[in-house]
Every structure is written in C-alpha cells, then in structure tokens.
Design an enzyme around this catalytic site. Structure first.
Site, mmCIF file in Angstrom:
data_model
loop_
_atom_site.group_PDB
_atom_site.id
_atom_site.type_symbol
_atom_site.label_atom_id
_atom_site.label_comp_id
_atom_site.label_asym_id
_atom_site.label_seq_id
_atom_site.Cartn_x
_atom_site.Cartn_y
_atom_site.Cartn_z
ATOM 1 C CG ASP A 7 23.288 -33.770 148.895
ATOM 2 O OD1 ASP A 7 22.256 -34.188 149.476
ATOM 3 O OD2 ASP A 7 23.251 -33.136 147.829
ATOM 4 C CB CYS A 64 21.494 -36.125 146.726
ATOM 5 S SG CYS A 64 20.870 -36.557 145.087
ATOM 6 C CB THR A 66 17.153 -35.068 142.429
ATOM 7 O OG1 THR A 66 18.555 -35.347 142.303
ATOM 8 C CG2 THR A 66 16.905 -33.573 142.278
ATOM 9 C CG HIS A 95 15.282 -59.523 137.093
ATOM 10 N ND1 HIS A 95 14.493 -59.269 135.997
ATOM 11 C CD2 HIS A 95 14.558 -60.361 137.886
ATOM 12 C CE1 HIS A 95 13.338 -59.919 136.118
ATOM 13 N NE2 HIS A 95 13.350 -60.582 137.265
ATOM 14 C CG HIS A 131 18.462 -62.667 136.131
ATOM 15 N ND1 HIS A 131 18.037 -61.808 135.142
ATOM 16 C CD2 HIS A 131 17.350 -63.293 136.593
ATOM 17 C CE1 HIS A 131 16.719 -61.881 135.027
ATOM 18 N NE2 HIS A 131 16.276 -62.790 135.895
HETATM 19 C C1 RB5 Z 1 21.610 -29.944 146.375
HETATM 20 O O1 RB5 Z 1 20.971 -28.714 146.420
HETATM 21 C C2 RB5 Z 1 21.060 -30.795 145.264
HETATM 22 O O2 RB5 Z 1 21.507 -30.306 144.044
HETATM 23 C C3 RB5 Z 1 21.461 -32.224 145.452
HETATM 24 O O3 RB5 Z 1 20.992 -32.690 146.679
HETATM 25 C C4 RB5 Z 1 20.931 -33.206 144.448
HETATM 26 O O4 RB5 Z 1 19.560 -33.069 144.292
HETATM 27 C C5 RB5 Z 1 21.637 -33.262 143.183
HETATM 28 O O5 RB5 Z 1 21.323 -34.075 142.298
#
Ligand code: RB5
Length: 139
Positions: A7, A64, A66, A95, A131
């Site tokens: 994203d 993304c 996080t 694994h 596995h």
């Molecule tokens: C976008 O602002 C953010 O929410 C997205 O990149 C991500 O971290 C969501 O989990």
C-alpha cells in the site's frame, strides 16, 4: 516469479525491494500500488496472495506500514503461509515452506528489509516428513 504487493505506507520500501530483485536478476510481477497516494492494503495484499496461491507466482513479498494489515489480508487466502522477520523467514522457509513475506515499512529500514528478503528467497524448505505432514494438515 515473485508476486509483489504494497500500500502507500509500503510503496517506498517496495521500490528498494524491486531494485534489489533487479540487481539479483530475479523476476517479479508487481500487483501495485504504484505511488504514495492513499490506497486500501487488502486490495494489494490479496492480489499478490492470490497469484501465489494459484501458482502463477512462486513466492510473494508484501509491505504496508506495520506489515500487519497486509499480512492479515493475505492470510485469508487459502494456501498462503507467511513470515515477517529474519528468524521467522529462515525457520518458516525450512519448517512451514512459507510462501509470502510481509514487512512493515514503518517498523524496519531498507537494510534489514533486504536482508530478510534474501533469507526468505534463499532458504530452501527442508522437505522433512514431519513438516510436509503438518503443512498437509493445515491445507
Ligand atoms: C496505512 O496508513 C496503514 O494503516 C497501513 O499501511 C498498514 O500499516 C495497516 O496495517
């Protein structure tokens, strides 16, 4: 063939990943996004995940902010097995035959991200009977 998805939060780090894949001579298919304009991460995480689950691509890398939202999204697609850091990339390749790597661009820098990419791409599945059996149980 490596499926890529990110994203807007992951866009800049994905450009580093793309440059790295190109330097390594590895083929990829980019499912977007294509700029830092705000978009919805499930669209891109699931597009890359579907390409991996269908066999169109061998592995996937998704990013993304996080690393979590896009990971949750990809994990909804049957057949996807994720990892996210150096240790999990190595252990889950060995694994769990992990087929996607999810990273958070607001969590780690490009140096660490590219190291994780290399571990993810270069560590083979062990093919140990236990596995293989456990992955079969997941499926
Ligand atoms: C976008 O602002 C953010 O929410 C997205 O990149 C991500 O971290 C969501 O989990």
């Amino acid at each position: 063939m490596i499926a890529l998805g990110c994203d807007h939060g992951g866009y800049e780090l994905m450009q580093e990943v793309i440059k790295h894949l190109e330097e390594r001579g590895l083929e990829y298919k980019n499912f977007g996004c294509y700029s830092t304009e705000s978009v919805d991460y499930p669209v891109y995480g699931q597009a890359a995940a579907k390409a991996v689950a269908s066999g169109e691509c061998d592995k996937g890398i998704i990013i993304c902010g996080t690393g979590i939202g896009i990971s949750i999204s990809a994990n909804k697609i049957k057949g996807i097995r994720l990892c996210h850091d150096c240790f999990s990339a190595q252990a889950t390749r060995e694994h769990n035959d992990a087929n996607m790597l999810a990273m958070g661009a607001r969590v780690i820098g490009p140096g660490l991200a590219l190291k994780i990419v290399d571990i993810f791409l270069d560590t083979p599945f062990s093919n140990d009977e236990r596995h293989v059996r456990r992955i079969g149980m997941i499926e």
